[in-house]
Each structure stands twice: as structure tokens, then as C-alpha cells.
Design a protein around this motif. Structure first.
Motif, PDB file in Angstrom:
ATOM      1  N   LEU A  34      13.906  29.707  -1.057  1.00 54.95           N
ATOM      2  CA  LEU A  34      12.956  30.354  -2.279  1.00 54.95           C
ATOM      3  C   LEU A  34      12.267  29.361  -2.946  1.00 54.95           C
ATOM      4  O   LEU A  34      11.246  29.795  -3.709  1.00 54.95           O
ATOM      5  N   ALA A  35      12.655  27.920  -2.887  1.00 54.76           N
ATOM      6  CA  ALA A  35      11.614  27.012  -3.564  1.00 54.76           C
ATOM      7  C   ALA A  35      10.441  26.969  -2.822  1.00 54.76           C
ATOM      8  O   ALA A  35       9.371  26.848  -3.644  1.00 54.76           O
ATOM      9  N   THR A  36      10.201  27.340  -1.648  1.00 50.06           N
ATOM     10  CA  THR A  36       8.822  27.158  -0.948  1.00 50.06           C
ATOM     11  C   THR A  36       8.107  28.556  -1.098  1.00 50.06           C
ATOM     12  O   THR A  36       7.186  28.493  -1.339  1.00 50.06           O
ATOM     13  N   VAL A  37       9.097  29.588  -1.104  1.00 47.26           N
ATOM     14  CA  VAL A  37       8.335  30.965  -1.673  1.00 47.26           C
ATOM     15  C   VAL A  37       7.623  30.800  -3.253  1.00 47.26           C
ATOM     16  O   VAL A  37       6.511  31.036  -3.079  1.00 47.26           O
ATOM     17  N   ARG A  38       8.417  30.148  -4.089  1.00 44.45           N
ATOM     18  CA  ARG A  38       7.732  29.995  -5.348  1.00 44.45           C
ATOM     19  C   ARG A  38       6.427  29.118  -5.414  1.00 44.45           C
ATOM     20  O   ARG A  38       5.552  29.409  -6.018  1.00 44.45           O
ATOM     21  N   LYS A  39       6.599  28.140  -4.485  1.00 36.69           N
ATOM     22  CA  LYS A  39       5.602  27.223  -4.557  1.00 36.69           C
ATOM     23  C   LYS A  39       4.592  27.613  -3.846  1.00 36.69           C
ATOM     24  O   LYS A  39       3.081  27.526  -4.319  1.00 36.69           O
ATOM     25  N   ILE A  40       4.584  28.406  -2.883  1.00 36.87           N
ATOM     26  CA  ILE A  40       3.330  29.052  -2.071  1.00 36.87           C
ATOM     27  C   ILE A  40       2.737  30.314  -2.980  1.00 36.87           C
ATOM     28  O   ILE A  40       1.495  30.118  -3.210  1.00 36.87           O
ATOM     29  N   ALA A  41       3.425  30.927  -3.767  1.00 39.04           N
ATOM     30  CA  ALA A  41       2.931  31.987  -4.724  1.00 39.04           C
ATOM     31  C   ALA A  41       2.069  31.534  -5.785  1.00 39.04           C
ATOM     32  O   ALA A  41       0.983  31.622  -6.166  1.00 39.04           O
ATOM     33  N   THR A  42       2.794  30.314  -6.387  1.00 34.58           N
ATOM     34  CA  THR A  42       2.239  29.683  -7.584  1.00 34.58           C
ATOM     35  C   THR A  42       0.965  28.967  -7.305  1.00 34.58           C
ATOM     36  O   THR A  42      -0.046  28.731  -7.947  1.00 34.58           O
ATOM     37  N   HIS A  43       0.932  28.416  -6.151  1.00 37.84           N
ATOM     38  CA  HIS A  43      -0.296  27.663  -5.429  1.00 37.84           C
ATOM     39  C   HIS A  43      -1.454  28.621  -5.253  1.00 37.84           C
ATOM     40  O   HIS A  43      -2.617  28.136  -5.581  1.00 37.84           O
ATOM     41  N   TYR A  44      -1.443  29.796  -5.150  1.00 37.47           N
ATOM     42  CA  TYR A  44      -2.542  30.583  -5.017  1.00 37.47           C
ATOM     43  C   TYR A  44      -2.352  31.625  -6.241  1.00 37.47           C
ATOM     44  O   TYR A  44      -3.271  32.666  -6.147  1.00 37.47           O
ATOM     45  N   GLY A  45      -2.027  31.190  -7.414  1.00 33.65           N
ATOM     46  CA  GLY A  45      -2.132  31.826  -8.571  1.00 33.65           C
ATOM     47  C   GLY A  45      -1.279  32.983  -8.717  1.00 33.65           C
ATOM     48  O   GLY A  45      -1.431  33.940  -9.658  1.00 33.65           O
ATOM     49  N   GLY A  46      -0.283  33.337  -7.852  1.00 33.72           N
ATOM     50  CA  GLY A  46       0.822  34.288  -8.374  1.00 33.72           C
ATOM     51  C   GLY A  46       1.921  33.896  -8.638  1.00 33.72           C
ATOM     52  O   GLY A  46       2.302  32.870  -9.412  1.00 33.72           O
ATOM     53  N   SER A  47       3.207  34.688  -8.596  1.00 32.75           N
ATOM     54  CA  SER A  47       4.526  34.162  -9.089  1.00 32.75           C
ATOM     55  C   SER A  47       5.615  34.787  -8.158  1.00 32.75           C
ATOM     56  O   SER A  47       5.253  35.540  -7.337  1.00 32.75           O
ATOM     57  N   ALA A  48       6.566  34.351  -8.223  1.00 34.40           N
ATOM     58  CA  ALA A  48       7.937  34.762  -7.663  1.00 34.40           C
ATOM     59  C   ALA A  48       9.002  34.704  -8.763  1.00 34.40           C
ATOM     60  O   ALA A  48       9.121  34.007  -9.538  1.00 34.40           O
ATOM     61  N   ARG A  49       9.685  35.975  -8.494  1.00 37.26           N
ATOM     62  CA  ARG A  49      10.834  36.304  -9.432  1.00 37.26           C
ATOM     63  C   ARG A  49      11.889  36.943  -8.719  1.00 37.26           C
ATOM     64  O   ARG A  49      11.743  37.828  -8.100  1.00 37.26           O
ATOM     65  N   LEU A  50      13.180  37.090  -9.360  1.00 38.20           N
ATOM     66  CA  LEU A  50      14.366  38.097  -8.657  1.00 38.20           C
ATOM     67  C   LEU A  50      14.294  39.248  -9.853  1.00 38.20           C
ATOM     68  O   LEU A  50      14.182  39.095 -10.925  1.00 38.20           O
ATOM     69  N   LEU A  51      14.156  40.505  -9.339  1.00 37.07           N
ATOM     70  CA  LEU A  51      14.513  41.667  -9.980  1.00 37.07           C
ATOM     71  C   LEU A  51      15.840  42.237  -9.842  1.00 37.07           C
ATOM     72  O   LEU A  51      16.629  41.813  -8.746  1.00 37.07           O
TER      73      LEU A  51
END
Length: 253
Positions: free
Chosen positions: A216-233
Motif C-alpha cells: 500500500l505504500a507503493t500504491v500511495r506513492k504511485i497515486a501521488t506521483h501522478y497527481g492523485g491520492s490513495a485512502r482507506l474508505l
């Protein structure tokens, strides 16, 4: 017995890129370069260690020594821990490569998920359903499979049962595509919602659930690198885990 020479991986590690951007960006780049170089070089030795237990067992059998009892247990422990170290290095390499050495392009989500599912070993009791028709995102051609694989495998790996369901869905919202990967597993306590995205973090002992804690650390890094985000719902129906990732949209059909 003559052993084949150990593959020391002759691939030349890339040199650090020229300084760009502000100090914080350069510091982050330097850290990624350091992780890449260390992981790349150390993994060559780890691959040798992965072979040694098998060689020892083979030599003992040739010598007529039965491999059982505490000896077999010790060899199994060597295999387990070196395998765990190798997986950790692979995941660290993936973390350091986010956004690098790949083309950012328009990618179809459904095709990407189907490709990931073909390559993954989905346990017989698990079902992965997806509804992604017509949605495309702008992202690196290696980062999207990495992100999707990490999200799907996370739902399977941390499930409390031998059977379960994973749902991958997405919808367009303005200039972003919102991807949600949800499971019907045990879920995550609210107090751990932010912690699970930290590198090298697992909520259960590694003897219970194998993993490096980098998914999940890699998931968040990928998302933020491209201007997005990752979170738990909050999980639907009050059970399971649901991770939301936002990525830049390409075009819609």
C-alpha cells in the motif's frame, strides 16, 4: 559436486539523475536512487543464499544422510527467511522505480486488470469481479499493473478465510478516475487507517501473513506521483477493506 556459478546480475544500475526541481524533490530522488542501488546489489547475494539450502540438502542426500528432524526444520527456516528477504528487496525496488524508466501514456483500466489477473495466482476460493469498461487513465505503463496487483493481492493476503470476494470498480469524476478495490475480509481498525500506507508496515506478524509491508505504500506513492491520492474508505456493508485511488483521467468513451 560442481555448482554452477551464481548469477550476480550483470545489469548495470542506472546512475542518479541530474538535479531537478527543489531541494525536497532532489532529496526524495536521492533516497530512491539509494534504495534502488542497495536493493539491486544486495539481491544478488540473496539469490545465492536462496540456492544454498537446496545445495546443502542435495549434498547430504548424496552422502547418505537423511534430511529430517531438526535438520530439515533448519533448512526450511533458511528457505523461508531468505525468501522473505528476497520479496522485501523486490518490493523495495518496485517502490524506488515509481515513475521511472517507463512511458506515461493512456491506459485502459479493464485491459490492465485482466492482464494482472492472468499473471496473478488467484487462490481457488477467491473471486475477483471488475466493472471498468470505457475508462482510461494517464499513468506509467509499469506503474498501473504494479498498483492494481498490490491492491488485489492485499485483499486476498489479509483475508481471514480461504474464500472471499474482491471487487474492482471505477468511475470518472471530473479530470480524475476514482478506482475502488474492496474485499469482504476482516477489515482494518480505524486507528490504523493512515498507518497502513506507511512503508514496511504490517498489522500482523510476518509469521502469520507473509509480506514486506510495502504494497500500500507503493500504491500511495504511485497515486501521488501522478497527481492523485490513495485512502482507506469505510467498507460497504460494514465489513471488509475498501481502498480508493484517484488517478488522472485520459479520455472517456
Amino acid at each position: 559436486m560442481i555448482r554452477p556459478s551464481v548469477d550476480l546480475d550483470k545489469t548495470t544500475a542506472p546512475q542518479p539523475e541530474p538535479a531537478e526541481g527543489n531541494v525536497a524533490e532532489q532529496a526524495s530522488s536521492d533516497i530512491d536512487d539509494f534504495i534502488y542501488l542497495i536493493s539491486h546489489d544486495v539481491r544478488a547475494s540473496v539469490r545465492a543464499l536462496l540456492e544454498l539450502p537446496q545445495w546443502i540438502a542435495e549434498d547430504l542426500e548424496v552422502a547418505g544422510i537423511k534430511v529430517d528432524g531438526t535438520l530439515a526444520t533448519s533448512i526450511e527456516l533458511m528457505n523461508r527467511h531468505t525468501g522473505r528477504l528476497d520479496r522485501m528487496l523486490v518490493d523495495l525496488l518496485a517502490f524506488s522505480r515509481v515513475g521511472r524508466l517507463q512511458a506515461t501514456q493512456e491506459l485502459d483500466l479493464r485491459a490492465a486488470v485482466e492482464e494482472v489477473l492472468e499473471e496473478m495466482r488467484i487462490p481457488a476460493g477467491f473471486h475477483v469481479r471488475h466493472d471498468l469498461a470505457g475508462l482510461t487513465v494517464m499513468i506509467g505503463n509499469r506503474d498501473l499493473p504494479t498498483l492494481l496487483s498490490a491492491l488485489i493481492s492485499n485483499g486476498i493476503k489479509h483475508h481471514h478465510a480461504d474464500t472471499g470476494n474482491i471487487t474492482v470498480s471505477a468511475q470518472a469524476k471530473g479530470d480524475q478516475v476514482v478506482i475502488r478495490v474492496c474485499d469482504d475480509g476482516p477489515g482494518v481498525e480505524e486507528r490504523f487507517n493512515k498507518r497502513i500506507f506507511a512503508p514496511m508496515t504490517t498489522l500482523r506478524p510476518r509469521d502469520e501473513v507473509e509480506g514486506s509491508g510495502m504494497g500500500l505504500a507503493t500504491v500511495r506513492k504511485i497515486a501521488t506521483h501522478y497527481g492523485g491520492s490513495a485512502r482507506l474508505l469505510a467498507a460497504p456493508h460494514g465489513k471488509g477493506t475498501c481502498v480508493e485511488v484517484r488517478l488522472p483521467a485520459a479520455r472517456q468513451y
